[in-house]
Design a protein around this motif. Structure first.
Motif, PDB file in Angstrom:
ATOM      1  N   PRO A 211      12.262  17.319  29.516  1.00  0.00           N
ATOM      2  CA  PRO A 211      12.328  15.765  29.646  1.00  0.00           C
ATOM      3  C   PRO A 211      11.124  15.316  30.108  1.00  0.00           C
ATOM      4  O   PRO A 211      10.487  14.219  29.829  1.00  0.00           O
ATOM      5  N   GLU A 212      10.162  16.390  30.951  1.00  0.00           N
ATOM      6  CA  GLU A 212       8.683  15.860  31.309  1.00  0.00           C
ATOM      7  C   GLU A 212       7.893  15.484  30.105  1.00  0.00           C
ATOM      8  O   GLU A 212       7.025  14.483  30.024  1.00  0.00           O
ATOM      9  N   GLU A 213       7.981  16.199  29.026  1.00  0.00           N
ATOM     10  CA  GLU A 213       7.072  15.961  27.688  1.00  0.00           C
ATOM     11  C   GLU A 213       7.452  14.670  27.412  1.00  0.00           C
ATOM     12  O   GLU A 213       6.545  13.850  26.913  1.00  0.00           O
TER      13      GLU A 213
ATOM     14  N   LEU B 223      14.124  27.999  47.641  1.00  0.00           N
ATOM     15  CA  LEU B 223      14.875  27.367  46.359  1.00  0.00           C
ATOM     16  C   LEU B 223      14.983  25.749  46.413  1.00  0.00           C
ATOM     17  O   LEU B 223      15.375  25.288  47.496  1.00  0.00           O
ATOM     18  N   HIS B 224      14.608  25.052  45.263  1.00  0.00           N
ATOM     19  CA  HIS B 224      14.918  23.753  45.044  1.00  0.00           C
ATOM     20  C   HIS B 224      16.200  23.596  44.936  1.00  0.00           C
ATOM     21  O   HIS B 224      17.075  24.543  44.381  1.00  0.00           O
ATOM     22  N   PRO B 225      16.617  22.355  45.180  1.00  0.00           N
ATOM     23  CA  PRO B 225      18.342  22.241  45.342  1.00  0.00           C
ATOM     24  C   PRO B 225      18.654  22.531  44.002  1.00  0.00           C
ATOM     25  O   PRO B 225      19.891  22.856  43.619  1.00  0.00           O
ATOM     26  N   ARG B 226      17.989  21.947  42.961  1.00  0.00           N
ATOM     27  CA  ARG B 226      18.256  22.096  41.367  1.00  0.00           C
ATOM     28  C   ARG B 226      18.455  23.762  41.123  1.00  0.00           C
ATOM     29  O   ARG B 226      17.352  24.590  41.476  1.00  0.00           O
TER      30      ARG B 226
ATOM     31  N   GLY C 141      12.998   6.940  45.702  1.00  0.00           N
ATOM     32  CA  GLY C 141      14.321   7.502  46.094  1.00  0.00           C
ATOM     33  C   GLY C 141      14.865   8.589  45.071  1.00  0.00           C
ATOM     34  O   GLY C 141      16.095   8.972  45.304  1.00  0.00           O
ATOM     35  N   GLN C 142      14.102   9.047  44.227  1.00  0.00           N
ATOM     36  CA  GLN C 142      14.699  10.001  43.066  1.00  0.00           C
ATOM     37  C   GLN C 142      14.772  11.307  43.801  1.00  0.00           C
ATOM     38  O   GLN C 142      15.815  11.967  43.782  1.00  0.00           O
ATOM     39  N   HIS C 143      13.765  11.660  44.847  1.00  0.00           N
ATOM     40  CA  HIS C 143      13.946  12.708  45.760  1.00  0.00           C
ATOM     41  C   HIS C 143      14.329  12.072  47.083  1.00  0.00           C
ATOM     42  O   HIS C 143      13.583  11.380  47.779  1.00  0.00           O
TER      43      HIS C 143
ATOM     44  N   GLY D 235       8.221   9.069  43.710  1.00  0.00           N
ATOM     45  CA  GLY D 235       9.828   9.359  43.539  1.00  0.00           C
ATOM     46  C   GLY D 235       9.992  10.671  43.951  1.00  0.00           C
ATOM     47  O   GLY D 235      11.220  10.876  44.437  1.00  0.00           O
ATOM     48  N   ALA D 236       9.484  11.755  43.336  1.00  0.00           N
ATOM     49  CA  ALA D 236       9.613  13.026  43.499  1.00  0.00           C
ATOM     50  C   ALA D 236       8.537  13.780  43.956  1.00  0.00           C
ATOM     51  O   ALA D 236       7.527  13.412  43.891  1.00  0.00           O
ATOM     52  N   ARG D 237       8.997  15.161  44.517  1.00  0.00           N
ATOM     53  CA  ARG D 237       7.955  15.941  45.267  1.00  0.00           C
ATOM     54  C   ARG D 237       6.776  16.060  44.880  1.00  0.00           C
ATOM     55  O   ARG D 237       5.708  15.754  45.446  1.00  0.00           O
TER      56      ARG D 237
ATOM     57  N   VAL E 172      21.019   7.412  33.780  1.00  0.00           N
ATOM     58  CA  VAL E 172      21.435   6.586  34.997  1.00  0.00           C
ATOM     59  C   VAL E 172      20.153   6.449  36.114  1.00  0.00           C
ATOM     60  O   VAL E 172      19.920   5.645  36.583  1.00  0.00           O
ATOM     61  N   GLN E 173      19.333   7.589  36.479  1.00  0.00           N
ATOM     62  CA  GLN E 173      18.432   7.618  37.232  1.00  0.00           C
ATOM     63  C   GLN E 173      17.301   6.717  36.662  1.00  0.00           C
ATOM     64  O   GLN E 173      16.875   5.856  37.508  1.00  0.00           O
ATOM     65  N   THR E 174      16.929   6.808  35.537  1.00  0.00           N
ATOM     66  CA  THR E 174      15.834   6.076  34.842  1.00  0.00           C
ATOM     67  C   THR E 174      16.100   4.470  35.082  1.00  0.00           C
ATOM     68  O   THR E 174      15.239   3.592  35.192  1.00  0.00           O
TER      69      THR E 174
END
Ligand code: UD1
Length: 371
Positions: free
Chosen positions: A132-134, A242-245, A40-42, A12-14, A73-75
């Motif tokens: 959040p990753e932890e 630069l990452h969008p975030r 589609g997360q990314h 889902g993500a890079r 929402v994403q999860t």
């Protein structure tokens, strides 16, 4: 095989893509039937499409198109989409990667449907629950049946959390498989030339990547960060994909106003790794970059109070720095060029040898065949 169900990969993500690519390729060699899902997360081509093209990943069989949103929402969107899929087309095994929201969402849906889950990159712990990753890592590991670990200390973390020993497999690092497979394409001169950075072939430079909420979400931290990057740029030009975030926050704090700061869009894999390979040092808050610099032998200053990847410090080129510690650490690294390359301790972390994907595929194939 068809009645047994397929092995379903959730990406889902890079950072998922270079981890999944060698596992999918090795399972394909073994003739295992697979389905590739992109949550589609990314969705930005520069965080997603380019990696599929470059890493030879097959097109996703399904894209859930969940996009951005709050964590819940994403999860939740990933969970709803996957539940539908898993009920319709019951997988033999669901393989999840890393620690992003898509990872934990998929593991939870599969576990509730009693579909076995394999977690690639299990057992990493920063012990920092503000990330959040932890939380994603801990929960995913509790829900997984096969836990593939990239470094030995992860085995101890999992054992302490009550994970049965026979579920844990120390297989090495599939992201490093991808790195080693593409090493010849990491050409610093070509990467610089292609980007038109205004740097000559011989100019020394730094690379910086910063996207963690802890660094880029709070305006006061952002201002401090920008000031440090400007000072770093007085030593050497700093290239910052630069990452969008955080892009807006960093730009509004004046990131590009220093002539030594060169901001780019997110870069394709080989271009980014080519730049990193040629850098005098890297300043980052990424997890993957800590590992990649370790193998490439490039000094890495990680702007975080902790790392879930301590092997990059003990066997690699990584050091943790505070915002106040970046410049002194950088000066030390720049004063002793070459002292860090090749990676100290004379070797890579154990099993970071390019064969992790094959080890994972052998275990998955055995599991799928015996169910
Ligand atoms: C996610 C992972 C993080 C990983 C990072 C790598 C989680 C919790 N975080 O963070 O661990 O290090 O990916 O890139 O899963 N956005 C875009 N285009 C996109 C995707 C995102 O512009 O294609 C922007 C949106 O404003 C979005 C923000 O980035 O709200 C954050 O995206 P999100 O997927 O929530 O997390 P990342 O910061 O990308």
């Amino acid at each position: 095989m068809a009645e047994r169900g397929r092995v379903v990969h959730i990406t889902g993500a890079r950072p998922n893509f270079p981890k999944a690519a060698p596992v999918i390729a090795a399972l394909t060699e073994r003739g295992v039937e697979q389905l590739l899902v992109h949550t589609g997360q990314h969705y930005d081509d520069r965080l997603s499409r380019v990696f599929f093209d470059e890493l030879g990943l097959p097109d996703p069989d399904l894209n859930l198109g969940v996009g951005s949103g709050s964590h819940a929402v994403q999860t939740a969107a990933v969970m709803v989409g996957l539940e539908e899929l898993f009920l319709r087309d019951r997988p033999a095994l669901v393989v999840v990667y890393g620690d992003v929201n898509s990872t934990v969402a998929a593991a939870l849906v599969a576990a509730k449907l009693q579909i076995p889950v394999a977690h690639v990159e299990a057992g990493l712990r920063s012990f920092d629950v503000t990330m959040p990753e932890e939380l994603n890592r801990r929960l995913t590991d509790q829900l997984s049946d096969l836990l593939f670990v990239t470094s030995p200390e992860a085995i101890g973390h999992l054992a302490r959390e009550g994970v049965a020993q026979q579920r844990i497999h120390f297989v090495g690092n599939p992201m490093i498989d991808t790195l080693l497979a593409h090493l010849d394409a990491f050409d610093p001169v070509q990467a610089r030339a292609g980007l038109d950075l205004g740097l000559s072939d011989t100019t020394a430079y730094l690379v910086a990547t910063l996207h963690r909420p802890a660094n880029v979400d709070d305006p006061a931290s952002v201002r401090q960060l920008v000031s440090v990057l400007h000072k770093a740029a007085e030593r050497l030009p700093v290239v910052i994909p630069l990452h969008p975030r955080g892009r807006v926050a960093l730009e509004s704090a004046g990131l590009s106003t220093s002539s030594g700061v060169i901001v780019t869009d997110p870069l394709p894999y080989s271009t980014f790794m080519g730049l990193v390979r040629g850098a005098a040092a890297v300043i980052t808050d990424s997890g993957g970059v800590q590992e990649e610099t370790t193998v490439l032998g490039v000094p890495c200053l990680t702007m975080r109070p902790n790392t879930e990847r301590p092997v990059t410090i003990t066997h690699g080129t990584n050091q943790l720095v505070t915002v106040d510690g970046v410049l002194p650490a950088l000066d030390e690294v720049l004063a002793a060029p070459g002292s860090v390359r090749p990676a100290p301790v004379g070797s890579r972390p154990p099993l970071w040898d390019g064969a992790a994907g094959h080890r994972i595929a052998a275990i998955i194939a055995h599991q799928v065949e015996s169910t």
